[in-house]
Design an enzyme around this catalytic site. Sequence first.
Site, PDB file in Angstrom:
ATOM      1  N   ALA A 271      -3.625   3.894  -3.965  1.00  0.00           N
ATOM      2  CA  ALA A 271      -4.752   4.485  -4.391  1.00  0.00           C
ATOM      3  C   ALA A 271      -6.006   3.864  -3.849  1.00  0.00           C
ATOM      4  O   ALA A 271      -6.994   4.320  -3.645  1.00  0.00           O
ATOM      5  CB  ALA A 271      -4.764   4.466  -5.847  1.00  0.00           C
TER       6      ALA A 271
ATOM      7  N   LYS B 221      -0.306 -15.198 -11.687  1.00  0.00           N
ATOM      8  CA  LYS B 221      -1.643 -14.588 -11.848  1.00  0.00           C
ATOM      9  C   LYS B 221      -2.619 -15.500 -11.954  1.00  0.00           C
ATOM     10  O   LYS B 221      -3.786 -15.440 -11.621  1.00  0.00           O
ATOM     11  CB  LYS B 221      -1.659 -13.305 -12.594  1.00  0.00           C
ATOM     12  CG  LYS B 221      -0.823 -12.265 -12.050  1.00  0.00           C
ATOM     13  CD  LYS B 221      -1.188 -11.507 -10.895  1.00  0.00           C
ATOM     14  CE  LYS B 221      -0.292 -10.347 -10.507  1.00  0.00           C
ATOM     15  NZ  LYS B 221      -0.468  -9.643  -8.994  1.00  0.00           N
TER      16      LYS B 221
ATOM     17  N   SER C 258      -4.790 -10.050 -12.295  1.00  0.00           N
ATOM     18  CA  SER C 258      -4.263  -9.201 -13.704  1.00  0.00           C
ATOM     19  C   SER C 258      -4.994  -9.785 -14.843  1.00  0.00           C
ATOM     20  O   SER C 258      -5.297 -11.064 -14.608  1.00  0.00           O
ATOM     21  CB  SER C 258      -2.704  -9.293 -13.650  1.00  0.00           C
ATOM     22  OG  SER C 258      -2.352  -8.798 -15.038  1.00  0.00           O
TER      23      SER C 258
ATOM     24  N   THR D  16       1.520   2.719 -13.249  1.00  0.00           N
ATOM     25  CA  THR D  16       2.437   2.557 -12.065  1.00  0.00           C
ATOM     26  C   THR D  16       3.850   2.114 -12.140  1.00  0.00           C
ATOM     27  O   THR D  16       4.099   1.558 -13.427  1.00  0.00           O
ATOM     28  CB  THR D  16       1.750   1.504 -11.002  1.00  0.00           C
ATOM     29  OG1 THR D  16       1.829   0.163 -11.522  1.00  0.00           O
ATOM     30  CG2 THR D  16       0.189   1.790 -10.827  1.00  0.00           C
TER      31      THR D  16
ATOM     32  N   TYR E 126       5.190 -14.236 -14.455  1.00  0.00           N
ATOM     33  CA  TYR E 126       4.147 -13.282 -14.017  1.00  0.00           C
ATOM     34  C   TYR E 126       2.798 -13.904 -14.177  1.00  0.00           C
ATOM     35  O   TYR E 126       1.978 -14.011 -13.423  1.00  0.00           O
ATOM     36  CB  TYR E 126       4.373 -11.943 -14.644  1.00  0.00           C
ATOM     37  CG  TYR E 126       3.322 -10.940 -14.087  1.00  0.00           C
ATOM     38  CD1 TYR E 126       3.663 -10.253 -12.835  1.00  0.00           C
ATOM     39  CD2 TYR E 126       2.409 -10.692 -14.627  1.00  0.00           C
ATOM     40  CE1 TYR E 126       2.664  -9.249 -12.305  1.00  0.00           C
ATOM     41  CE2 TYR E 126       1.290  -9.621 -14.264  1.00  0.00           C
ATOM     42  CZ  TYR E 126       1.649  -9.054 -13.311  1.00  0.00           C
ATOM     43  OH  TYR E 126       0.687  -8.120 -12.572  1.00  0.00           O
TER      44      TYR E 126
ATOM     45  N   ASN F 114      -2.787  -6.972  -2.372  1.00  0.00           N
ATOM     46  CA  ASN F 114      -2.389  -6.242  -3.678  1.00  0.00           C
ATOM     47  C   ASN F 114      -0.962  -6.206  -3.930  1.00  0.00           C
ATOM     48  O   ASN F 114      -0.587  -6.307  -5.174  1.00  0.00           O
ATOM     49  CB  ASN F 114      -3.024  -4.736  -3.391  1.00  0.00           C
ATOM     50  CG  ASN F 114      -2.195  -3.721  -4.328  1.00  0.00           C
ATOM     51  OD1 ASN F 114      -2.563  -3.768  -5.422  1.00  0.00           O
ATOM     52  ND2 ASN F 114      -1.300  -3.168  -3.894  1.00  0.00           N
TER      53      ASN F 114
ATOM     54  N   ALA G 165       0.725  -1.073   0.210  1.00  0.00           N
ATOM     55  CA  ALA G 165      -0.038   0.110  -0.005  1.00  0.00           C
ATOM     56  C   ALA G 165       0.830   1.260   0.107  1.00  0.00           C
ATOM     57  O   ALA G 165       0.303   2.306   0.205  1.00  0.00           O
ATOM     58  CB  ALA G 165      -1.123  -0.241   1.294  1.00  0.00           C
ATOM     59  N   ALA G 166       2.229   1.223  -0.219  1.00  0.00           N
ATOM     60  CA  ALA G 166       2.890   2.384  -0.032  1.00  0.00           C
ATOM     61  C   ALA G 166       2.837   3.151  -1.230  1.00  0.00           C
ATOM     62  O   ALA G 166       3.325   4.492  -1.237  1.00  0.00           O
ATOM     63  CB  ALA G 166       4.462   1.827   0.379  1.00  0.00           C
TER      64      ALA G 166
HETATM   65  N1  LIG Z   1       0.228  -1.706 -13.026  1.00  0.00           N
HETATM   66  C1  LIG Z   1      -0.101  -2.742 -13.681  1.00  0.00           C
HETATM   67  O1  LIG Z   1      -0.046  -2.578 -14.970  1.00  0.00           O
HETATM   68  C2  LIG Z   1      -0.914  -3.869 -13.176  1.00  0.00           C
HETATM   69  C3  LIG Z   1      -1.644  -4.743 -13.834  1.00  0.00           C
HETATM   70  C4  LIG Z   1      -2.203  -5.799 -13.514  1.00  0.00           C
HETATM   71  C5  LIG Z   1      -2.171  -6.363 -12.159  1.00  0.00           C
HETATM   72  N2  LIG Z   1      -1.304  -5.480 -11.315  1.00  0.00           N
HETATM   73  C6  LIG Z   1      -0.910  -5.834  -9.917  1.00  0.00           C
HETATM   74  O2  LIG Z   1      -1.363  -4.746  -9.060  1.00  0.00           O
HETATM   75  C7  LIG Z   1      -0.781  -4.840  -7.891  1.00  0.00           C
HETATM   76  C8  LIG Z   1      -0.249  -3.592  -7.261  1.00  0.00           C
HETATM   77  O3  LIG Z   1       0.799  -3.180  -8.319  1.00  0.00           O
HETATM   78  P1  LIG Z   1       1.294  -1.782  -8.794  1.00  0.00           P
HETATM   79  O4  LIG Z   1       0.882  -1.736 -10.241  1.00  0.00           O
HETATM   80  O5  LIG Z   1       0.683  -0.778  -7.914  1.00  0.00           O
HETATM   81  O6  LIG Z   1       2.813  -1.638  -8.706  1.00  0.00           O
HETATM   82  P2  LIG Z   1       3.732  -0.990  -7.912  1.00  0.00           P
HETATM   83  O7  LIG Z   1       5.056  -1.482  -8.167  1.00  0.00           O
HETATM   84  O8  LIG Z   1       3.603   0.595  -7.837  1.00  0.00           O
HETATM   85  O9  LIG Z   1       3.329  -1.289  -6.067  1.00  0.00           O
HETATM   86  C9  LIG Z   1       3.557  -2.457  -5.558  1.00  0.00           C
HETATM   87  C10 LIG Z   1       3.712  -2.619  -4.028  1.00  0.00           C
HETATM   88  O10 LIG Z   1       4.027  -3.772  -3.741  1.00  0.00           O
HETATM   89  C11 LIG Z   1       5.069  -3.579  -2.785  1.00  0.00           C
HETATM   90  N3  LIG Z   1       5.706  -5.017  -2.440  1.00  0.00           N
HETATM   91  C12 LIG Z   1       6.724  -5.426  -3.418  1.00  0.00           C
HETATM   92  N4  LIG Z   1       7.090  -6.512  -2.667  1.00  0.00           N
HETATM   93  C13 LIG Z   1       6.496  -6.835  -1.548  1.00  0.00           C
HETATM   94  C14 LIG Z   1       6.508  -7.673  -0.534  1.00  0.00           C
HETATM   95  N5  LIG Z   1       7.388  -8.661  -0.520  1.00  0.00           N
HETATM   96  N6  LIG Z   1       5.829  -7.361   0.572  1.00  0.00           N
HETATM   97  C15 LIG Z   1       5.001  -6.315   0.658  1.00  0.00           C
HETATM   98  N7  LIG Z   1       4.906  -5.413  -0.366  1.00  0.00           N
HETATM   99  C16 LIG Z   1       5.676  -5.506  -1.299  1.00  0.00           C
HETATM  100  C17 LIG Z   1       6.001  -2.446  -3.323  1.00  0.00           C
HETATM  101  O11 LIG Z   1       6.884  -1.999  -2.317  1.00  0.00           O
HETATM  102  C18 LIG Z   1       4.973  -1.610  -3.866  1.00  0.00           C
HETATM  103  O12 LIG Z   1       4.552  -0.595  -3.021  1.00  0.00           O
HETATM  104  C19 LIG Z   1       0.087  -5.907  -8.214  1.00  0.00           C
HETATM  105  O13 LIG Z   1       0.016  -7.400  -7.613  1.00  0.00           O
HETATM  106  C20 LIG Z   1       0.235  -6.068  -9.664  1.00  0.00           C
HETATM  107  O14 LIG Z   1       0.712  -7.284 -10.104  1.00  0.00           O
HETATM  108  C21 LIG Z   1      -0.529  -4.281 -11.694  1.00  0.00           C
END
Ligand SMILES: NC(=O)c1ccc[n+]([C@@H]2O[C@H](COP(=O)([O-])OP(=O)(O)OC[C@H]3O[C@@H](n4cnc5c(N)ncnc54)[C@H](O)[C@@H]3O)[C@@H](O)[C@H]2O)c1
Length: 257
Positions: free
Chosen positions: A19, A154, A137, A187, A150, A90, A12-13
């Site tokens: 968001a 998923k 995803s 992101t 990946y 997440n 969530a950072a």
């Molecule tokens: N952005 C995209 O295109 C997209 C598309 C489909 C799914 N997703 C999924 O959405 C989710 C959020 O990703 P995002 O897009 O916000 O990316 P992001 O990289 O901005 O955020 C991911 C967050 O997960 C944290 N994280 C990583 N390893 C961790 C761990 N071991 N323990 C706890 N936290 C950890 C990171 O520090 C970061 O804050 C993910 O599961 C990602 O697979 C993202």
Amino acid sequence: MLLQRTAFVTGAAQGLGKAFSEALLEKGARVCLTDIQTQKGLLLESELQKKYGKDKCMFMQCDVSSATNLRKSFNAAVSQFGHIDLVVNNAGIGDESNMEKMININLMGAIAGSALGVEHMRKDKGGKGGVVINVASTAGLIPVYLIPSYCATKFGLVGYHRSCASNPHLKEMGVQFGCLCPAFTDTDILKDVLKVEYPEEVKGIIQQVGINPVERVVQGFLQLVESPNCNGDIVTVSAQDGIQYQKKGSNKWSSHL
Ligand SMILES: NC(=O)c1ccc[n+]([C@@H]2O[C@H](COP(=O)([O-])OP(=O)(O)OC[C@H]3O[C@@H](n4cnc5c(N)ncnc54)[C@H](O)[C@@H]3O)[C@@H](O)[C@H]2O)c1
């Protein structure tokens, strides 16, 4: 509408987790923000506490790939808030060069988070009921040859979601499973996705399907969270098709839950 939920959100950072957490707070929910990035998480905690109140949110360091660490953070959130009734798994990475780490975070972490949530929330064992949202995803529904590991995490998570949601005992547990499947979203994870063997081909696909603004994914997330019955639902969010829903047991996609 006020959302009287107490949420535990991983990763969530920043990005989507941040968001989602802000959207939940905006709706009146209480949120335990967790992430492996402590400094960023604490800064966010202070910012959000100023905006929504000290009693509304807290940050806990949490590495979802460690079952012990995850349980400790979850228990701390329960102690602070009294109970949790929304678990959002997440946290995720997109690192094809480190399969084991990615499986441990994206799949094992989400499974462990789901199991902790069910254990705590199930009404038949004294809990108050609640919802588990797993963030998978569209790469958990459609094969992408450029990011096979990946996709494996998923696809695995979507399979886990569907299996848990089909448990006939969920009714007496008072627990529901929803699954959010965003397509490419604006992101930091997109930077990882470009570190693959054929980045130009990834860029080509991104150009073809487009990139979601974070706000659109938040919209899909909130629709799932606010639905009185989201069990088994999968919500996809893409730049091309917007928000689409698949109800439990159906093969059809529609633009309404
Ligand atoms: N952005 C995209 O295109 C997209 C598309 C489909 C799914 N997703 C999924 O959405 C989710 C959020 O990703 P995002 O897009 O916000 O990316 P992001 O990289 O901005 O955020 C991911 C967050 O997960 C944290 N994280 C990583 N390893 C961790 C761990 N071991 N323990 C706890 N936290 C950890 C990171 O520090 C970061 O804050 C993910 O599961 C990602 O697979 C993202």
